[in-house]
Design a protein around this motif. Structure first.
Motif, PDB file in Angstrom:
ATOM      1  N   GLY A   1       0.800  -1.205   0.000  1.00 52.80           N
ATOM      2  CA  GLY A   1       0.000   0.000   0.000  1.00 52.80           C
ATOM      3  C   GLY A   1       0.833   1.254   0.000  1.00 52.80           C
ATOM      4  N   PHE A   2       0.110   2.327   0.099  1.00 49.97           N
ATOM      5  CA  PHE A   2       0.678   3.661   0.073  1.00 49.97           C
ATOM      6  C   PHE A   2       0.767   4.189   1.503  1.00 49.97           C
ATOM      7  CE2 PHE A   2      -1.714   2.899  -3.813  1.00 49.97           C
ATOM      8  CZ  PHE A   2      -0.805   3.244  -4.793  1.00 49.97           C
ATOM      9  N   HIS A   3       1.754   5.017   1.744  1.00 50.10           N
ATOM     10  CA  HIS A   3       1.890   5.633   3.056  1.00 50.10           C
ATOM     11  C   HIS A   3       1.132   6.957   3.108  1.00 50.10           C
ATOM     12  CE1 HIS A   3       5.779   3.252   4.150  1.00 50.10           C
ATOM     13  NE2 HIS A   3       4.836   2.492   3.640  1.00 50.10           N
ATOM     14  N   GLY A   4       0.177   7.131   2.223  1.00 54.34           N
ATOM     15  CA  GLY A   4      -0.648   8.330   2.178  1.00 54.34           C
ATOM     16  C   GLY A   4      -0.878   8.758   0.746  1.00 54.34           C
ATOM     17  N   PRO A   5      -1.714   9.778   0.573  1.00 53.28           N
ATOM     18  CA  PRO A   5      -2.005  10.266  -0.779  1.00 53.28           C
ATOM     19  C   PRO A   5      -0.797  10.986  -1.378  1.00 53.28           C
ATOM     20  CG  PRO A   5      -3.072  11.641   0.867  1.00 53.28           C
ATOM     21  CD  PRO A   5      -2.452  10.498   1.601  1.00 53.28           C
ATOM     22  N   PRO A   6      -0.840  11.256  -2.680  1.00 45.61           N
ATOM     23  CA  PRO A   6       0.271  11.961  -3.320  1.00 45.61           C
ATOM     24  C   PRO A   6       0.515  13.322  -2.665  1.00 45.61           C
ATOM     25  CG  PRO A   6      -1.237  11.093  -4.969  1.00 45.61           C
ATOM     26  CD  PRO A   6      -1.896  10.910  -3.645  1.00 45.61           C
ATOM     27  N   ASP A   7       1.796  13.689  -2.577  1.00 51.18           N
ATOM     28  CA  ASP A   7       2.143  15.009  -2.044  1.00 51.18           C
ATOM     29  C   ASP A   7       1.971  16.059  -3.134  1.00 51.18           C
ATOM     30  OD1 ASP A   7       4.437  14.902  -3.693  1.00 51.18           O
ATOM     31  OD2 ASP A   7       5.773  14.399  -2.029  1.00 51.18           O
ATOM     32  N   GLU A   8       2.376  17.287  -2.860  1.00 47.62           N
ATOM     33  CA  GLU A   8       2.181  18.386  -3.808  1.00 47.62           C
ATOM     34  C   GLU A   8       2.931  18.180  -5.116  1.00 47.62           C
ATOM     35  OE1 GLU A   8       5.553  19.087  -1.109  1.00 47.62           O
ATOM     36  OE2 GLU A   8       3.441  18.798  -0.680  1.00 47.62           O
ATOM     37  N   ASP A   9       3.942  17.313  -5.123  1.00 47.84           N
ATOM     38  CA  ASP A   9       4.683  17.001  -6.344  1.00 47.84           C
ATOM     39  C   ASP A   9       4.153  15.761  -7.053  1.00 47.84           C
ATOM     40  OD1 ASP A   9       6.474  19.178  -6.002  1.00 47.84           O
ATOM     41  OD2 ASP A   9       7.645  17.983  -4.588  1.00 47.84           O
TER      42      ASP A   9
ATOM     43  N   ARG B   1       0.131   5.148 -11.381  1.00 45.66           N
ATOM     44  CA  ARG B   1       0.297   5.948 -12.601  1.00 45.66           C
ATOM     45  C   ARG B   1      -1.053   6.316 -13.200  1.00 45.66           C
ATOM     46  NH1 ARG B   1       4.005   4.565 -17.914  1.00 45.66           N
ATOM     47  NH2 ARG B   1       3.945   6.676 -18.737  1.00 45.66           N
ATOM     48  N   ALA B   2      -1.977   5.357 -13.213  1.00 50.00           N
ATOM     49  CA  ALA B   2      -3.314   5.611 -13.762  1.00 50.00           C
ATOM     50  C   ALA B   2      -4.090   6.636 -12.937  1.00 50.00           C
ATOM     51  CB  ALA B   2      -4.104   4.302 -13.838  1.00 50.00           C
ATOM     52  N   HIS B   3      -3.687   6.829 -11.689  1.00 47.92           N
ATOM     53  CA  HIS B   3      -4.371   7.786 -10.815  1.00 47.92           C
ATOM     54  C   HIS B   3      -3.579   9.078 -10.633  1.00 47.92           C
ATOM     55  CE1 HIS B   3      -6.989   4.404 -10.110  1.00 47.92           C
ATOM     56  NE2 HIS B   3      -7.840   5.274  -9.607  1.00 47.92           N
ATOM     57  N   GLY B   4      -2.726   9.390 -11.622  1.00 43.59           N
ATOM     58  CA  GLY B   4      -2.062  10.677 -11.654  1.00 43.59           C
ATOM     59  C   GLY B   4      -0.800  10.810 -10.833  1.00 43.59           C
ATOM     60  N   VAL B   5      -0.341   9.744 -10.227  1.00 52.25           N
ATOM     61  CA  VAL B   5       0.900   9.807  -9.459  1.00 52.25           C
ATOM     62  C   VAL B   5       2.059   9.980 -10.433  1.00 52.25           C
ATOM     63  CG1 VAL B   5       2.454   8.468  -7.972  1.00 52.25           C
ATOM     64  CG2 VAL B   5      -0.007   8.476  -7.531  1.00 52.25           C
ATOM     65  N   ARG B   6       2.992  10.866 -10.097  1.00 56.44           N
ATOM     66  CA  ARG B   6       4.140  11.107 -10.966  1.00 56.44           C
ATOM     67  C   ARG B   6       5.407  10.410 -10.483  1.00 56.44           C
ATOM     68  NH1 ARG B   6       4.146  17.389 -11.620  1.00 56.44           N
ATOM     69  NH2 ARG B   6       2.822  17.306  -9.800  1.00 56.44           N
ATOM     70  N   GLN B   7       5.453  10.075  -9.188  1.00 53.47           N
ATOM     71  CA  GLN B   7       6.631   9.393  -8.676  1.00 53.47           C
ATOM     72  C   GLN B   7       6.221   8.466  -7.540  1.00 53.47           C
ATOM     73  OE1 GLN B   7       9.676  11.801  -6.751  1.00 53.47           O
ATOM     74  NE2 GLN B   7      11.227  10.293  -7.246  1.00 53.47           N
ATOM     75  N   VAL B   8       6.804   7.264  -7.533  1.00 50.47           N
ATOM     76  CA  VAL B   8       6.605   6.303  -6.443  1.00 50.47           C
ATOM     77  C   VAL B   8       7.968   6.024  -5.835  1.00 50.47           C
ATOM     78  CG1 VAL B   8       5.828   4.000  -5.794  1.00 50.47           C
ATOM     79  CG2 VAL B   8       4.579   5.276  -7.543  1.00 50.47           C
ATOM     80  N   ARG B   9       8.036   6.132  -4.507  1.00 50.96           N
ATOM     81  CA  ARG B   9       9.277   5.890  -3.776  1.00 50.96           C
ATOM     82  C   ARG B   9       9.119   4.687  -2.859  1.00 50.96           C
ATOM     83  NH1 ARG B   9       9.273  12.141  -2.965  1.00 50.96           N
ATOM     84  NH2 ARG B   9       7.596  11.613  -1.543  1.00 50.96           N
TER      85      ARG B   9
ATOM     86  N   ARG C   1      -1.569  13.531 -17.561  1.00 47.96           N
ATOM     87  CA  ARG C   1      -0.774  12.382 -17.144  1.00 47.96           C
ATOM     88  C   ARG C   1      -1.274  11.135 -17.860  1.00 47.96           C
ATOM     89  NH1 ARG C   1      -1.603  15.189 -12.217  1.00 47.96           N
ATOM     90  NH2 ARG C   1       0.274  16.321 -11.781  1.00 47.96           N
ATOM     91  N   THR C   2      -0.345  10.246 -18.114  1.00 48.79           N
ATOM     92  CA  THR C   2      -0.674   8.986 -18.773  1.00 48.79           C
ATOM     93  C   THR C   2      -1.609   8.171 -17.894  1.00 48.79           C
ATOM     94  OG1 THR C   2       1.492   9.001 -19.784  1.00 48.79           O
ATOM     95  CG2 THR C   2       0.309   6.924 -19.813  1.00 48.79           C
ATOM     96  N   ARG C   3      -2.605   7.572 -18.458  1.00 45.92           N
ATOM     97  CA  ARG C   3      -3.551   6.735 -17.722  1.00 45.92           C
ATOM     98  C   ARG C   3      -3.316   5.282 -18.071  1.00 45.92           C
ATOM     99  NH1 ARG C   3      -5.401   9.839 -13.766  1.00 45.92           N
ATOM    100  NH2 ARG C   3      -5.794  11.878 -14.598  1.00 45.92           N
ATOM    101  N   GLY C   4      -3.419   4.385 -17.077  1.00 49.01           N
ATOM    102  CA  GLY C   4      -3.196   2.957 -17.290  1.00 49.01           C
ATOM    103  C   GLY C   4      -4.497   2.202 -17.379  1.00 49.01           C
ATOM    104  N   ARG C   5      -4.376   0.900 -17.576  1.00 56.92           N
ATOM    105  CA  ARG C   5      -5.546   0.030 -17.651  1.00 56.92           C
ATOM    106  C   ARG C   5      -5.983  -0.366 -16.257  1.00 56.92           C
ATOM    107  NH1 ARG C   5      -2.719  -4.327 -21.008  1.00 56.92           N
ATOM    108  NH2 ARG C   5      -3.114  -5.259 -19.005  1.00 56.92           N
ATOM    109  N   ARG C   6      -7.218  -0.763 -16.117  1.00 59.35           N
ATOM    110  CA  ARG C   6      -7.744  -1.242 -14.839  1.00 59.35           C
ATOM    111  C   ARG C   6      -7.164  -2.602 -14.484  1.00 59.35           C
ATOM    112  NH1 ARG C   6      -8.765   0.585 -10.427  1.00 59.35           N
ATOM    113  NH2 ARG C   6     -10.216  -0.569  -9.189  1.00 59.35           N
ATOM    114  N   GLU C   7      -6.999  -3.469 -15.461  1.00 55.46           N
ATOM    115  CA  GLU C   7      -6.392  -4.783 -15.217  1.00 55.46           C
ATOM    116  C   GLU C   7      -4.890  -4.596 -15.227  1.00 55.46           C
ATOM    117  OE1 GLU C   7      -6.393  -9.324 -15.596  1.00 55.46           O
ATOM    118  OE2 GLU C   7      -8.140  -8.049 -15.573  1.00 55.46           O
ATOM    119  N   ALA C   8      -4.235  -4.969 -14.140  1.00 60.51           N
ATOM    120  CA  ALA C   8      -2.789  -4.830 -14.036  1.00 60.51           C
ATOM    121  C   ALA C   8      -2.146  -6.178 -14.276  1.00 60.51           C
ATOM    122  CB  ALA C   8      -2.419  -4.293 -12.654  1.00 60.51           C
ATOM    123  N   GLY C   9      -0.991  -6.194 -14.913  1.00 53.08           N
ATOM    124  CA  GLY C   9      -0.420  -7.464 -15.281  1.00 53.08           C
ATOM    125  C   GLY C   9       0.799  -7.798 -14.603  1.00 53.08           C
TER     126      GLY C   9
END
Length: 178
Positions: free
Chosen positions: A80-88, A119-127, A170-178
């Motif tokens: 999971g995520f440690h919270g929603p996307p930050d300002e960046d 990525r499909a939900h507008g996130v630009r970076q995952v750490r 931002r690029t949008r992805g598919r609902r089914e992840a592979g």
């Protein structure tokens, strides 16, 4: 929130009630849990999610998720995520599997699914980060497309960043992840 499907897994976004159940001292037997689930990290993630919901509201879809096998729907870990996307537009992730599920590519498959979702939900970076000696986790992040971005005396840090498209969307992805 709907479950995300990968080839062999179901990534299930936890509800507050499900997360609260994971944090109870006496959970009892659960027929759809692999031996060792929930692990300490799963309980800590569920607790953080419940606390975030109480203090700030439910961050879903950027909350806690459970990793289940499609073949038997058995819970084998969490991510999971440690919270929603930050300002960046950046988020931090975490993941883990119970020992009986390790070494089968499940962590990489789950992380790839979560990265596509982000990525499909507008996130630009995952750490993400891992202990310096945890080479298995380092291999998982690398196999999922994350790159090493630094280290300190205790941890190695990884990230993946996606550029915006030419028109600013931002690029949008598919609902089914592979």
């Amino acid at each position: 929130m709907e479950d995300l499907l990968t080839q062999r897994l179901v990534l299930h976004p936890l509800t507050v009630e499900e997360a609260q159940f994971l944090t109870r001292e006496e959970q009892g037997e659960h027929s759809q849990w692999a031996p060792g689930y929930p692990a300490a990290a799963d309980i800590a993630g569920a607790r953080r999610y419940v606390e975030t919901c109480a203090a700030e509201g439910d961050p879903q879809p950027f909350g806690a998720w459970e990793i289940r096998r499609r073949e038997d729907f058995e819970a084998i870990g969490g991510l999971g995520f440690h919270g929603p996307p930050d300002e960046d537009g950046a988020v931090t992730i975490g993941y883990g599997l119970v020992p009986v599920a390790q070494g089968r590519g499940y962590a990489t498959e789950a992380l790839r699914g979560l990265l596509r979702f982000a990525r499909a939900h507008g996130v630009r970076q995952v750490r993400g980060d891992t202990d310096r000696g945890n080479t298995a986790s380092q291999r998982v992040m690398a196999a999922a497309g994350m790159k090493p971005v630094g280290e300190d005396e205790r941890l190695k840090y990884y990230a993946v960043r996606w550029p915006d498209t030419m028109d600013g969307q931002r690029t949008r992805g598919r609902r089914e992840a592979g």
